[in-house]
Motif scaffolding. Structure first.
Motif, mmCIF file in Angstrom:
data_model
loop_
_atom_site.group_PDB
_atom_site.id
_atom_site.type_symbol
_atom_site.label_atom_id
_atom_site.label_comp_id
_atom_site.label_asym_id
_atom_site.label_seq_id
_atom_site.Cartn_x
_atom_site.Cartn_y
_atom_site.Cartn_z
ATOM 1 N N LEU A 554 -44.785 -5.799 -8.777
ATOM 2 C CA LEU A 554 -45.724 -6.246 -7.744
ATOM 3 C C LEU A 554 -44.995 -6.485 -6.418
ATOM 4 O O LEU A 554 -45.557 -6.222 -5.339
ATOM 5 C CB LEU A 554 -46.432 -7.525 -8.200
ATOM 6 N N ASP A 555 -43.756 -6.960 -6.488
ATOM 7 C CA ASP A 555 -42.980 -7.150 -5.259
ATOM 8 C C ASP A 555 -42.764 -5.824 -4.532
ATOM 9 O O ASP A 555 -42.853 -5.756 -3.301
ATOM 10 C CB ASP A 555 -41.621 -7.788 -5.589
ATOM 11 N N SER A 558 -46.047 -4.865 -2.967
ATOM 12 C CA SER A 558 -46.371 -5.704 -1.806
ATOM 13 C C SER A 558 -45.480 -5.377 -0.617
ATOM 14 O O SER A 558 -45.909 -5.473 0.532
ATOM 15 C CB SER A 558 -46.215 -7.185 -2.171
ATOM 16 N N LYS A 559 -44.248 -4.984 -0.898
ATOM 17 C CA LYS A 559 -43.307 -4.713 0.186
ATOM 18 C C LYS A 559 -43.634 -3.408 0.900
ATOM 19 O O LYS A 559 -43.575 -3.334 2.131
ATOM 20 C CB LYS A 559 -41.884 -4.664 -0.376
ATOM 21 N N LYS A 561 -46.573 -1.500 0.452
ATOM 22 C CA LYS A 561 -47.988 -1.429 0.838
ATOM 23 C C LYS A 561 -48.554 -0.010 0.755
ATOM 24 O O LYS A 561 -49.191 0.486 1.688
ATOM 25 C CB LYS A 561 -48.177 -1.988 2.250
ATOM 26 N N PHE A 566 -51.161 1.023 -5.384
ATOM 27 C CA PHE A 566 -51.976 -0.138 -5.771
ATOM 28 C C PHE A 566 -53.096 0.281 -6.707
ATOM 29 O O PHE A 566 -53.348 -0.361 -7.731
ATOM 30 C CB PHE A 566 -52.553 -0.813 -4.524
ATOM 31 N N SER A 570 -52.611 -1.243 -10.476
ATOM 32 C CA SER A 570 -53.360 -2.505 -10.551
ATOM 33 C C SER A 570 -53.941 -2.785 -11.932
ATOM 34 O O SER A 570 -53.940 -3.936 -12.379
ATOM 35 C CB SER A 570 -54.468 -2.507 -9.494
ATOM 36 N N LYS A 580 -51.559 -13.271 -9.134
ATOM 37 C CA LYS A 580 -50.634 -12.736 -8.134
ATOM 38 C C LYS A 580 -51.096 -11.375 -7.633
ATOM 39 O O LYS A 580 -50.896 -11.035 -6.464
ATOM 40 C CB LYS A 580 -49.230 -12.648 -8.727
ATOM 41 N N ALA A 584 -51.930 -10.342 -3.814
ATOM 42 C CA ALA A 584 -51.384 -9.159 -3.157
ATOM 43 C C ALA A 584 -52.501 -8.309 -2.554
ATOM 44 O O ALA A 584 -52.368 -7.778 -1.454
ATOM 45 C CB ALA A 584 -50.568 -8.336 -4.150
ATOM 46 N N TRP A 585 -53.592 -8.181 -3.296
ATOM 47 C CA TRP A 585 -54.749 -7.436 -2.764
ATOM 48 C C TRP A 585 -55.238 -8.080 -1.466
ATOM 49 O O TRP A 585 -55.532 -7.385 -0.505
ATOM 50 C CB TRP A 585 -55.882 -7.416 -3.784
ATOM 51 N N SER A 587 -53.580 -9.869 0.607
ATOM 52 C CA SER A 587 -52.626 -9.684 1.699
ATOM 53 C C SER A 587 -52.755 -8.297 2.324
ATOM 54 O O SER A 587 -52.430 -8.103 3.491
ATOM 55 C CB SER A 587 -51.195 -9.886 1.198
ATOM 56 N N MET A 588 -53.230 -7.342 1.527
ATOM 57 C CA MET A 588 -53.443 -5.990 2.061
ATOM 58 C C MET A 588 -54.694 -5.907 2.925
ATOM 59 O O MET A 588 -54.876 -4.949 3.675
ATOM 60 C CB MET A 588 -53.557 -4.992 0.907
#
Length: 947
Positions: A554-555, A558-559, A561, A566, A570, A580, A584-585, A587-588
């Motif tokens: 996931l990191d 997320s990094k 994008k 995803f 997912s 988490k 992350a979703w 944050s996108m």
């Protein structure tokens, strides 16, 4: 493959090129000096010839005017070429400035035979600054010469002449052969030579201080001898040559010609004891006869010193002490007398009695690299062959071989990588020596010099280096703590290597091969690192997921994008770390299409996991309420989640979504079916109301709550339809009477809705109900009917009275008349009124028919204008002359019989349009206030008429 051929294709010019000057002096040349391209020579007994080298055809002869036996002993010219000192053998000295023809005597210098002058580099054309003067008796004087031509009161050029020091040899005075002055870092350095000694004076001298001058410098050595170098043999004279790389800079090298040879070296002005360093002694070879062929003078260049003998010139390299050039002069020019160098232009001059020669230096450093290479001074050798790649390649190859023989394999590898030697030979050389680290260094350096277009060679080097690094990492990997630091260092070095942007394209094109190499060594960590560099994040995430490291996966997501990654990963991540993943979703934000994430949510919401369902609802709410997503699939899915797992939020969601079907984002039919399946009747009632199915809404609401059903009858859409509202209230009343059997609540319905009467709900009651329950309602209904009847009677009486007044007004109007005088005029054209048909209004305004029509027509609406034109045409058509009255009567009768409008009726219609009210007093005049004086459509035409 070697790219250069070590051969000289063109014949190179010699370093020192001699040229004889086209000059034949009338008498013998006694002495010659040159500086700043200004040449001065003494010819015969008392003639001085001045010549600008740039203008050789404009010589300047000056007669000294001496009648005695005095002869020119020496000439001294300052660095600017402006101040010439003429030393005579009679212990006198003359001064001549470049800007004048007049020779002046330096009276304070009389009585001294001048041997040398130390010039000040800061001097100007009119002032020499502080200078030092050496005599034949070893005395050093300080002086300053100021030229002031044309002044009213002529003064002596020599400002003063002060003794500052005396040089000795073997306890007796010795002639001062050379004086050199220089200033470095606020210190003055003075070099003075006698035939056997070279003295050094170092100290501070205040500028522009006539009272002290060089006295402070030489006073330091009043009680002790200054530092000096001494040699046993003597020529009876000595000479010093300095080399300065740039104008007005400090000299960097020196050469001293004395009896035992030539001492040459460099200056180091940072030293306090002696500024001379790295000096060597070049002994005179046996070929030089010190009795009959003594060295006469010396000149120093960057890498050579030129030694003048009576019949030849020798050039000696200061790097190895070898004679590299010898030029023997024809006997007719011998003996040679002296050699001097122009410190500004760098040209060397040699003169004999009747000839002058000039030497120029051509590319003096051309072979210096080879000398330094032979001396194993490789850095200097490379410095002097930067612009000659074929020579640089030879130096590098020699340095590499030298380091290899000294077992300095790493340095050797770095040098070999820069050469054009055969790649295979060098690689085999390190392999045979079992120097894997040196081989790796060689390959790395070689790779850095490769051209990106050489793709095959770059690929070979990259794959070979990768294999070497992996082998090294594999040998160091283990539990040995002593190797841990080295292991980390090698791994970091390998990662820096594959991160090099210069080979990124090569690695990308051959990434499958690199993956295979990493896999064959079992190096998973570096495989992941390489995947990140290649931006192959799918492989990285798959690796983390296979090893159950979902947070790391996931990191990475997320990094970087990447939306596609995803969507792909997912579902797996949502199964293990739903919270988490949802963060992350979120944050996108809008970068993700929530519709593509529904499969991941549906898959695990069906499994029944509470955490996953909660997170699914949280993300759907984020999309709906924060991102304001309007996609129907998202709203339908959130609705289904509410219906199944959070029914308390269902009705709130439906209510905040609004009641306008066009603005609602979920599917109404799907929502109705979903709520019905899960028994959410209140939600169903809400949806029925939105769909306009009010009867179904009321029917279902009555199953839940009578108040809910009543609320359905009070919405604006229902209130607009009286019949529908009454029908819905009847449903409510019937339910209350028949199902709940509550007479009081049924009577309350009558008070809530004005449309219902007691007679409307009586049929719903059973036969056994007594009238006592309806007594009040029936009485109230009868009272309302009586009031309504009274209101109708009152309205009828008012209507009758109004009709009566209207008839009276009509009768009065029939008897109304007006009086027109013969002198009355039209209110519009101001002409007599009775000349043409006219109108008379109650306000006493009078208009001709055509004048009123002209005034009213522009203010009429387009419809009335068209109607007026139509009536005028009809009126004109009915106005044709008839043959006889009987015939006209018959035609009128016929026309009336056909239903056409009569002429009188047409006139009446025209009157209704243009004469319904006075134009000045009526509504048309009021409306005209807001209109423009000029019609907008006619504005341009009107504007042109005024120009």
């Amino acid at each position: 493959m070697k790219r250069y051929v070590n051969a000289r294709l063109d014949e190179e010019k010699p370093i020192f090129n001699k040229q004889r000057i086209d000059f034949s002096p009338p008498e013998n040349i006694n002495f010659l000096v040159v500086c700043n391209k200004q040449l001065c020579m003494s010819i015969g007994k008392d003639t001085v010839l001045r010549l600008d080298v740039k203008k050789p055809d404009q010589p300047n002869e000056i007669e000294l005017g001496r009648k005695d036996e005095a002869k020119v002993y020496k000439l001294f010219l300052d660095p600017t070429g402006s101040h010439l000192l003429i030393a005579l053998n009679t212990n006198e000295c003359l001064y001549l400035n470049r800007s004048t023809q007049k020779v002046k005597t330096l009276s304070r210098w009389r009585g001294h035979l001048i041997e040398s002058v130390g010039w000040n580099k800061s001097g100007t054309e009119n002032n020499t600054g502080l200078i030092l003067v050496g005599t034949s008796q070893g005395q050093i004087y300080e002086s300053e010469i100021v030229f002031s031509d044309g002044s009213l009161f002529s003064t002596n050029p020599d400002q003063y002449f002060r003794l500052v020091f005396t040089l000795e040899e073997d306890v007796s005075p010795a002639p001062v052969c050379v004086l050199e002055i220089d200033r470095v870092f606020e210190k003055h350095f003075v070099i003075a030579t006698t035939p056997k000694r070279l003295f050094q004076f170092v100290g501070r001298v205040p500028e522009s201080t006539e009272q002290q001058g060089f006295s402070l410098l030489f006073s330091q050595y009043s009680d002790k001898l200054p530092p000096f170098r001494e040699f046993p043999h003597s020529l009876g004279y000595s000479d010093v040559a300095l080399y300065t790389s740039k104008l007005r800079s400090s000299p960097s090298a020196f050469a001293w010609m004395m009896g035992d040879g030539v001492m040459y070296g460099a200056f180091d002005f940072s030293r306090s004891d002696s500024s001379l360093s790295d000096f060597k002694i070049w002994d005179y070879p046996p070929t030089i006869n010190m009795k009959f062929s003594k060295p006469l003078s010396i000149v120093l260049t960057q890498f050579h010193f030129l030694l003048l003998l009576p019949d030849r010139v020798k050039a000696v390299c200061t790097l190895n002490g070898e004679v590299v050039f010898e030029d023997i002069f024809p006997e007719k020019f011998c003996p040679l007398k002296r050699m001097v160098k122009d410190p500004i232009s760098g040209v060397t001059w040699i003169y004999a009695d009747k000839a002058v020669f000039r030497y120029s230096v051509e590319r003096e450093s051309r072979d210096v690299w080879q000398m330094y290479m032979n001396m194993e001074k490789f850095e200097l050798a490379k410095e002097y062959c930067k612009e000659r790649p074929e020579c640089l390649d030879v130096v590098l190859a020699q340095e590499a071989e030298h380091c290899f023989q000294k077992k300095k394999y790493m340095e050797s590898a770095k040098c070999y990588a820069l050469t054009q030697n055969y790649f295979e030979e060098i690689a085999l050389k390190f392999i045979e020596a079992k120097q894997e680290e040196a081989l790796k260094e060689f390959l790395v350096k070689k790779l850095s010099t490769m051209n990106p277009s050489e793709k095959t060679q770059v690929t070979l080097l990259v794959t070979w280096l990768t294999e070497l690094y992996l082998n090294r990492i594999g040998t160091l990997e283990g539990d040995d703590i002593s190797k841990q630091n080295l292991y980390t260092e090698v791994r970091n070095e390998f990662r820096r290597f594959i991160s090099n942007p210069k080979i990124k394209e090569c690695l990308f094109n051959n990434r499958v091969l690199i993956y295979d190499l990493l896999a064959s060594h079992g190096n998973l960590e570096d495989m992941v690192f390489f995947s990140v560099i290649m931006q192959d994040y799918e492989r990285v995430i798959s690796h983390h997921c296979q090893h159950d490291d979902y947070e790391a996966a996931l990191d990475v997501l997320s990094k970087h994008k990447d939306e596609k990654l995803f969507y792909k990963f997912s579902p797996v991540l949502m199964q293990h770390i739903p919270k988490k993943v949802v963060n992350a979703w979120k944050s996108m934000s809008k970068k993700l299409d929530a519709k593509n994430l529904i499969p991941a949510l549906v898959n695990y919401s069906q499994s029944g996991s509470t955490e996953q369902i909660t997170e699914a609802i949280r993300y759907m709410e984020f999309c709906v309420y924060e991102l304001e997503v309007t996609d129907q699939a998202i709203h339908n899915y959130l609705l289904s989640l509410y219906a199944q797992y959070q029914p308390n939020s269902l009705l709130w969601y439906l209510e905040q979504a609004g009641t306008d079907p066009k603005q609602i984002n979920y599917d109404l039919k799907y929502a109705l079916r979903l709520c019905a399946e899960h028994g959410h009747n209140r939600a169903c009632v809400h949806i029925y109301r939105i769909m306009g199915l009010y009867e179904e809404a009321v029917d279902l609401a009555l199953q839940v709550d009578v108040d809910l059903a009543k609320s359905c009858t009070s919405i604006p859409e229902v209130e607009e339809d009286v019949e529908l509202q009454k029908k819905l209230w009847l449903k409510v009343a019937r339910h209350v009477v028949q199902e709940e059997k509550d007479v009081k609540k049924a009577m309350a319905c009558l008070s809530c809705c004005n449309l219902l009467k007691i007679e409307d709900i009586l049929p719903f009651f059973p036969d056994f109900v007594t009238i006592d329950h309806f007594k009040e309602a029936i009485c109230s209904s009868l009272e309302e009917y009586n009031l309504h009847i009274d209101e109708l009677k009152k309205e009828m009486e008012e209507a009758t009275e109004s009709a009566k007044r209207i008839r009276e007004d009509i009768q009065e109007m029939r008897n109304k008349y007006g009086v027109v005088e013969s002198n009355d005029k039209c209110s519009s054209c101001d002409l007599p009124l009775l000349n043409r048909p006219f109108y008379l209004f109650l306000c006493n305004h009078m208009f001709h028919y055509d004048c009123l029509l002209q005034e009213v027509h522009p203010h009429l609406s387009s419809f009335k204008q068209n109607k007026l034109e139509e009536l005028k045409l009809k009126l004109a058509a009915t106005g044709q002359p008839a043959k006889s009255r009987n015939q006209r009567k018959d035609e009128d009768t016929v026309s009336l019989g056909k239903g056409q409008i009569s002429r009188e009726q047409i006139k009446a219609d025209i009157d209704d349009i243009i004469a319904s009210e006075c134009f000045y007093c009526g509504e048309l005049m009021i409306k005209s206030v807001s209109k423009s004086f000029i019609n907008p459509e006619m504005y341009e035409e009107e504007l042109q008429s005024w120009l």
